[in-house]
Structures are given as structure tokens and as C-alpha cells.
Design a protein around this motif. Sequence first.
Motif, PDB file in Angstrom:
ATOM      1  N   LYS A   1       0.650  -1.093   0.117  1.00  0.00           N
ATOM      2  CA  LYS A   1      -0.067  -0.029  -0.060  1.00  0.00           C
ATOM      3  C   LYS A   1       0.778   1.269  -0.019  1.00  0.00           C
ATOM      4  O   LYS A   1       0.585   2.268  -0.771  1.00  0.00           O
ATOM      5  N   ARG A   2       1.883   1.204   0.832  1.00  0.00           N
ATOM      6  CA  ARG A   2       2.836   2.441   1.112  1.00  0.00           C
ATOM      7  C   ARG A   2       3.594   2.511  -0.410  1.00  0.00           C
ATOM      8  O   ARG A   2       4.032   3.616  -1.069  1.00  0.00           O
TER       9      ARG A   2
ATOM     10  N   ARG B   1       2.997   7.039  -6.596  1.00  0.00           N
ATOM     11  CA  ARG B   1       2.200   8.393  -6.786  1.00  0.00           C
ATOM     12  C   ARG B   1       2.834   9.618  -6.328  1.00  0.00           C
ATOM     13  O   ARG B   1       2.988  10.563  -7.175  1.00  0.00           O
TER      14      ARG B   1
ATOM     15  N   GLU C   1       1.363   4.438  -2.735  1.00  0.00           N
ATOM     16  CA  GLU C   1       1.598   5.931  -2.365  1.00  0.00           C
ATOM     17  C   GLU C   1       2.871   6.331  -2.712  1.00  0.00           C
ATOM     18  O   GLU C   1       2.651   7.800  -3.342  1.00  0.00           O
TER      19      GLU C   1
END
Lengths: 229, 281
Positions: free
Chosen positions: A105-106, A112, A109
Motif C-alpha cells: 500500500k505504501r 504516486r 503511495e
Amino acid sequence: MIELKNVHKRFGRKKVLDGISFTANKSEITCLVGVNGVGKTTILNAIMNLTPINKGDITIDGKKMHANLYNKVAFIPDVAIMLPSMTVHEAMDFMKDYYSTWNSKRAKEIVRFFRLNISDTISELSKGNQAKVNLLMGLALDVDYILMDEPFSGIDIFTREQITDVFSSRLVEDRGVLITTHEIMDIEHLIDKVVLLDNGKIYKEFNAEEMRETEGKSVVDVMREVYNG
Amino acid sequence: MKKSLSPLLKLTNFELSRLSKFLFTLMGLTVLANLVGYIYIPMKFMDKINKFTIESSATTEEVLNSLGTLSFYDVTMSLWIVAPIAIGVSGLLFYSIFIWYREWFGKNTFAYRLLMLPVSRMTLFFSKFIVIFIGIFTLISTQIVSLFIGYPIVSAIVDSTYFSSLGLIESMYMHPLFLILFPLEPNYFLILIVGATVLLVMFTLILMERSFASKGILFGIGYAMVALAIVLFPLFLSDIFNNNYLIYGSELVIIEVVLMIIVSISSLFTSRYLINNKITV
């Protein structure tokens, strides 16, 4: 806590580290400062057991470096360390395969945040984007400590600003960061502790904020005093 | 890839995917060169037969007396078969060195990543070792399959009158290279032990160089010479003591196996020490 006790290292006849002792704590940014060839990279390599030391002790939370600890300490060197033929996506998959602390998930992130294209091949990326991939590989791990070697070297001003933002973001929150850099001005306000190296020894070790408050000197001022004589 | 796979399997699979292009090239080269040999040599032979028959108006018996027959063994002894084997062997020998050095040199330094993987560093060592053996067995299998394809091709081109009755398996047993490379004899395991020992000593030598730079090359050469002396010493015992009956052949084999195992184990322990404590990126 990363602790170095009386660390000595020679390359042939040249003494690079001469009894280095210091600690880098969790939730703090510790900066190793010194001119070229003073042994900053050697210290980081030695902590990661990538360069053997001749004498002394290096421990991480009281333990010597071993395979499992690579899940707890991430090293972001100043060279690209994934296969050039890999795409960013393949590099992320590789990390996910081997590191139990990989945080997908990180990772997304960070992709992005840095505006990376995961289908790009690493060898075709600019130096700045390769540095971002390196940061991605280190920051996406749920580690206690992050070691960074010259994260701003050869990077354009916009990428540098993005990387600087990392230090004030929650990407490094609660983690211990040990960083070497020449471009101290970019992150001076974020540093907690400074370890000034000269001729393989620790010349001075101080808290950046205390130095500012008690002596009215910035880290750069102290560096000027030391290196300009 | 699933997380449940052991790190060794994962790394071996990863190394295998990196070897695959090179291995497929060697396999393709072997098959292609072999096919040329299976077609070109019998056709050239038949041309010679036809030419001789027409020019000399010779009978079959006279042709046989003058030019003889062609066997599959003759074809396998040609450069079209032997050269790809030599290329394969040297290719894999080169790859055994390249498999380590590519991690340090070039634009990127993948050695950093590999040495910082949260797995035992010997896993890295074994994955490279296993992959070289997979490469060896793949090339050997390719050569065996190629021979089974080649035999009917050769026998179809050569007129049965001029084709020696020597069969495929007999040809294999007669071939000095196939006797070493193929599992034809029960003592094939000896060849495997020799191969594994050579590879382990070579890996140790490379790790010595990666740990101590130029000094490491000297240590490595010294280590390889000591290992070689240990393994070769029993072969010269009869000469040293001038007694041909000092050691029987079967005893010599056992001694050699034991010595090679000792050299292999000491190489493994030396490599483990170097990769864990002395290697430098």
C-alpha cells in the motif's frame, strides 16, 4: 538504536575509519557530514555488513547484523541497485517476494508521490527517477531504520525538493534515519543530530537544534569552521 | 511468485530466468549445428559414393572397398557435433564466473540488493550453484535428444548398403565425449563429483577475489593449487613409491571421492565465511 563502537577500517594502507563511535536513534534524523573520502559511505556499508570492518562493534538494537535484520533496516545507496532490465513494477514484485516487511500500500503511495510510471524500465529512467526508485525500494519497507547515502547527489532541483519533502512526510515518521549528504542546506532544519567526520575520526557530534539555540550556529556554520580551518 | 516458496527455490528460479536467454542460445546453437551435421555429412558422403560409382563405373563392392561405410559414430565425431559441445562447456564455464561478477559491474550494482536480502547469503551461493548444474543437464539433455533425432535423419539419407550397422547407443558408447558427458556408465557419479568440486573451488576463488581484491586472486590461486594437489596426489602414489600394486583401482576411486568431498566441504565452509564476513560491494 544503531550503535558503532570503536570502529576501525583500512583500505590497504589507508586508514578510513579510526575508532568511530556514535549512535543513531529511532525517531531521529542523524546526519553524517564530512568532505569526500572521509568514510561516510564506508560507515553505512559497514552497518549493512557490505564492507567488513577491521576492529570494533556495530549493533542494531543490540544485535549484530544478520539476514533477518535486513527486514528491519533499509539502505538506500547512491547507486541504482535493482536490475537495469527490470521495470519498476518487476522491481516492486521482487521486493515483495523476499521482504516480509514490504508494504504494498505504501509502495503505491510512494509511486504516486514521486509520479513514477511502474511500466518504465529502470535502465531507461533518468538519474533523478532512478534515485526515486531507490527511495521507493527502501521507504516501502516497514523498517525501523533507514540509511541513505547522498540522496541528493546529481539530482535536479525539482527532484531534490520532492526528496526533501520525504523527510518531513510520514514516510519516515517514527523511524530512525541515518543520512550522509553534502547538500545539507536542503534538510538542515529537519536534522536532529549531526556527526561531523574528519580524517576518519569524529570531529564533533552535536544536536542541531541545541547548537542553533545555544551558540546561534547552523550546521553549515559549524562545517565551515571545521573544513575551512 | 508465492511467498510460501522457499528462498532457495525463489532465488534459483530468479537465477534461472536470468540464465534462460543464454541457455536457449546454446541449446539452439547445439540443435542447429547438429542438424547441419546430420544432413551435410551423409549428403557429402553420398555425393562421393555417386561420383565414384559414375566416374569409375564401380560395383557396390568396389565402392565399399574404396570408400567404406558411414556410421552414425562418424557423424557424431564431426565438428558439427563436437564443436557445439565445446562451445556449451566453455559457455557454461564462462557463465560460472559471469554469474558472480555481473552483480558488481556495469551500470547498476545489484550485489547491494542481493547481499541485503533477508535470507542466508549461502542461499544466494547455492542458487547460483544449482543454476549452473541445471544449465549443464539441460545442454546434455539437448544433445541426447538431438542424437535421437539425428540417427533417423542420417540413416534416411545414407543408402542402407553404405550405412554401417553401428547403432545409436553403440555410437554413444564409443564416443569419448559422450562417455564423459552422458550417464552411460555406473561411475557417472564420479564425473558429477568432479564437476561439483571444480565449480565449488571456482566459486570460492571468485569470493576470495571479491573479498580481498588483488590479494584475493593470489589466495584463490593458492587455494585452487592446494585443492588440485590434494586431489591429484593419490594418482602419483604408485610412481612415488615405484610400486604398481600399492593401491587397487577401486581403492583409488574411493580415495579420490573422499578427497573431492573434503575439498568440496572445505570450499563450502570457506565460501560461507567469505560471503558472510568478508565480501565487499
